[in-house]
Design a protein around this motif. Structure first.
Motif, mmCIF file in Angstrom:
data_model
loop_
_atom_site.group_PDB
_atom_site.id
_atom_site.type_symbol
_atom_site.label_atom_id
_atom_site.label_comp_id
_atom_site.label_asym_id
_atom_site.label_seq_id
_atom_site.Cartn_x
_atom_site.Cartn_y
_atom_site.Cartn_z
ATOM 1 N N LEU B 166 0.808 -1.238 0.134
ATOM 2 C CA LEU B 166 0.434 0.025 -0.054
ATOM 3 C C LEU B 166 1.171 1.430 0.052
ATOM 4 O O LEU B 166 0.432 2.548 -0.685
ATOM 5 N N TRP B 167 1.818 1.446 1.107
ATOM 6 C CA TRP B 167 2.739 2.038 1.086
ATOM 7 C C TRP B 167 3.044 3.286 -0.325
ATOM 8 O O TRP B 167 2.892 4.385 0.049
ATOM 9 N N PRO B 168 3.487 2.565 -1.560
ATOM 10 C CA PRO B 168 3.797 3.580 -2.318
ATOM 11 C C PRO B 168 2.712 3.809 -3.161
ATOM 12 O O PRO B 168 2.754 5.401 -3.953
ATOM 13 N N ARG B 169 1.150 3.615 -3.068
ATOM 14 C CA ARG B 169 0.437 4.192 -3.104
ATOM 15 C C ARG B 169 -0.008 5.611 -2.375
ATOM 16 O O ARG B 169 -0.826 6.222 -3.190
ATOM 17 N N LEU B 170 0.026 5.814 -1.046
ATOM 18 C CA LEU B 170 -0.559 6.479 0.005
ATOM 19 C C LEU B 170 0.693 8.007 -0.283
ATOM 20 O O LEU B 170 1.385 8.413 0.469
ATOM 21 N N THR B 171 -0.144 8.568 -1.894
ATOM 22 C CA THR B 171 0.933 9.241 -2.500
ATOM 23 C C THR B 171 0.158 11.183 -2.161
ATOM 24 O O THR B 171 0.723 11.692 -1.935
ATOM 25 N N ASP B 172 -0.996 11.056 -2.312
ATOM 26 C CA ASP B 172 -1.940 12.196 -2.059
ATOM 27 C C ASP B 172 -2.623 12.801 -1.028
ATOM 28 O O ASP B 172 -3.024 11.315 0.197
ATOM 29 N N PRO B 173 -3.062 13.400 -0.400
ATOM 30 C CA PRO B 173 -3.865 13.802 1.375
ATOM 31 C C PRO B 173 -4.532 13.099 1.299
ATOM 32 O O PRO B 173 -5.466 12.446 2.757
ATOM 33 N N LYS B 174 -5.427 12.942 0.318
ATOM 34 C CA LYS B 174 -6.501 12.358 0.562
ATOM 35 C C LYS B 174 -6.841 10.699 0.452
ATOM 36 O O LYS B 174 -7.266 9.999 0.838
ATOM 37 N N SER B 175 -5.564 9.983 0.289
ATOM 38 C CA SER B 175 -5.436 8.646 0.636
ATOM 39 C C SER B 175 -4.833 8.684 2.161
ATOM 40 O O SER B 175 -5.659 7.183 2.466
ATOM 41 N N TRP B 176 -4.285 9.581 2.349
ATOM 42 C CA TRP B 176 -3.909 9.401 4.023
ATOM 43 C C TRP B 176 -4.931 9.411 4.626
ATOM 44 O O TRP B 176 -5.142 8.510 5.885
ATOM 45 N N VAL B 177 -5.361 10.659 4.200
ATOM 46 C CA VAL B 177 -7.055 10.758 5.061
ATOM 47 C C VAL B 177 -7.761 9.322 4.757
ATOM 48 O O VAL B 177 -8.326 9.076 5.984
ATOM 49 N N LEU B 178 -7.992 8.932 3.999
ATOM 50 C CA LEU B 178 -8.711 7.251 3.657
ATOM 51 C C LEU B 178 -7.957 6.127 4.395
ATOM 52 O O LEU B 178 -9.164 5.231 5.078
ATOM 53 N N ALA B 179 -7.594 5.923 4.286
ATOM 54 C CA ALA B 179 -6.407 5.164 5.073
ATOM 55 C C ALA B 179 -6.717 5.339 6.666
ATOM 56 O O ALA B 179 -6.683 4.678 7.543
ATOM 57 N N GLY B 180 -6.342 6.349 6.801
ATOM 58 C CA GLY B 180 -6.716 7.101 8.804
ATOM 59 C C GLY B 180 -7.894 6.452 8.917
ATOM 60 O O GLY B 180 -7.902 5.522 10.165
ATOM 61 N N LEU B 181 -8.998 7.056 7.976
ATOM 62 C CA LEU B 181 -9.813 6.765 8.289
ATOM 63 C C LEU B 181 -10.423 5.610 8.430
ATOM 64 O O LEU B 181 -11.061 4.366 9.397
ATOM 65 N N ALA B 182 -10.334 4.573 7.799
ATOM 66 C CA ALA B 182 -9.924 3.317 7.558
ATOM 67 C C ALA B 182 -9.894 2.829 8.361
ATOM 68 O O ALA B 182 -10.921 1.173 9.202
ATOM 69 N N ILE B 183 -8.774 3.160 8.956
ATOM 70 C CA ILE B 183 -7.819 2.434 10.098
ATOM 71 C C ILE B 183 -8.704 2.402 11.670
ATOM 72 O O ILE B 183 -9.754 1.342 11.805
ATOM 73 N N VAL B 184 -9.094 3.762 12.047
ATOM 74 C CA VAL B 184 -10.109 3.745 13.143
ATOM 75 C C VAL B 184 -11.141 3.357 12.562
ATOM 76 O O VAL B 184 -11.817 2.553 13.866
ATOM 77 N N LEU B 185 -12.803 3.133 11.441
ATOM 78 C CA LEU B 185 -13.011 2.730 11.681
ATOM 79 C C LEU B 185 -13.228 0.884 11.744
ATOM 80 O O LEU B 185 -13.841 0.508 12.190
ATOM 81 N N ALA B 186 -12.834 0.235 10.773
ATOM 82 C CA ALA B 186 -11.868 -0.670 11.264
ATOM 83 C C ALA B 186 -12.004 -1.431 13.057
ATOM 84 O O ALA B 186 -12.557 -2.745 13.273
ATOM 85 N N LEU B 187 -11.086 -0.562 13.414
ATOM 86 C CA LEU B 187 -10.896 -1.547 14.519
ATOM 87 C C LEU B 187 -12.521 -0.892 15.737
ATOM 88 O O LEU B 187 -12.081 -1.524 16.742
ATOM 89 N N SER B 188 -13.030 0.329 15.395
ATOM 90 C CA SER B 188 -13.582 0.203 15.973
ATOM 91 C C SER B 188 -15.035 -0.128 16.178
ATOM 92 O O SER B 188 -16.019 -0.498 16.864
#
Lengths: 102, 213
Positions: B166-188
């Protein structure tokens, strides 16, 4: 047929149907710019969620164990621009050591 | 990144985890044949573990099938993303569908051009299929010899492989925000819903974020 066989054959059939349906949606439906954008983002969301769950969940419990250290090692290696196999081996090794000694 | 190297590393790492599946299935009283058929026909790690886990916990065949199918829903979504790239017809669509999994999608998306994306999908799909099935058989036959996959760090190596892809795909702010939210959502969601739901729900975030430019 036993429970085991029903579970094996039933889940296998549905798994293939799911995969095949996804690959069979007509192109014309997927060409809208909004659909394209969403379609590009879906794997990022799913794979990130998968990583989080694989690292911090044990079935439906949240846990902090050796895997978290392995993941920390992986992220450190990625930031240091280590090649992919090193990232995977580094994470596995760290996690195995943590499992052994903690 | 070289596409062959990526594909091979993923195939070996994830394939080795197949031994854990083989061992788990046999320990849960599946026969060696049933265990190997799950890897050949179902071929989606999380879903396979779910089938075995639910049956081992005394669940019915129906609940095993439901959980496994829920976990496999994402393969269908990956297919949506990959189909335009792979341009599939006839029997190639059947083969491609069978090897549409987290790993083949992950490696494909980690590449920089369409040609490498296609190669990444096929190499990784076939590679994982080969090693996963080989190690499933080995694990099923030597159930006790492997022991606990955690002791070998395999349980961390698999998510590490995904984050590496995934790392090389996380290039723009939108992907980072999405990744961060996905982690929070999945774990909660994890403590409150059946396994599989937290992962699939993160697709909603992609829809919300992708809706607007």
């Amino acid at each position: 047929m036993s429970t085991f066989w029903i579970a094996v054959l039933g889940s296998s059939t549905l798994a293939f149907m799911t995969k095949f349906l996804g690959a069979s949606v007509p192109q014309s439906l997927l060409n809208h710019p909004r659909i394209l954008r969403i379609n590009n983002l879906i794997p990022v969301a799913l794979l990130t969620a998968l990583v989080a769950v694989n690292t911090f969940a044990d079935k439906t419990k949240l846990v902090l164990d050796s895997r978290a250290l392995g993941m920390a090692a992986a992220i450190t290696l990625l930031i240091a621009k280590a090649p992919f196999p090193i990232v995977v081996i580094g994470a596995g090794l760290t996690s195995a050591l943590a499992y052994r000694f903690i | 990144m070289s596409v062959k190297r990526d594909s091979f590393s993923v195939a070996i790492t994830v394939g080795a985890y197949g031994s854990a599946f083989g061992a788990a299935a046999v320990s849960a009283d599946f026969t060696v044949l049933q265990t190997c058929l799950l890897s050949l026909l179902l071929f989606s790690g999380a879903s396979q573990f779910a089938v075995v886990g639910v049956i081992a916990a005394g669940g019915t065949a129906l609940s095993a099938i439901a959980t496994s199918t829920l976990l496999g829903t994402r393969n269908g979504l990956y297919g949506l993303r990959l189909a335009p790239l792979l341009k599939l017809h006839g029997w190639r669509r059947v083969i491609a569908a069978q090897i549409t999994i987290d790993e083949s999608t992950g490696v494909a998306l980690a590449q920089n051009n369409e040609e490498d994306m296609k190669k990444g999908f096929w190499y990784t799909g076939f590679g994982v299929f080969f090693f996963w099935n080989l190690f499933t058989l080995a694990g099923a036959l030597g159930a006790q010899a492997i022991g606990n996959p955690s002791a070998w760090g395999l349980d961390a190596a698999v998510p590490a492989a995904f984050i590496g892809l995934l790392w090389p795909r996380l290039t723009d702010p939108k992907s980072w925000v999405l990744a961060g939210l996905a982690i929070v959502l999945a774990l909660s969601f994890t403590p409150f819903v059946p396994a599989g739901v937290p992962i699939i729900s993160s697709a909603l975030l992609a829809i919300i974020i992708g809706w607007r430019r």
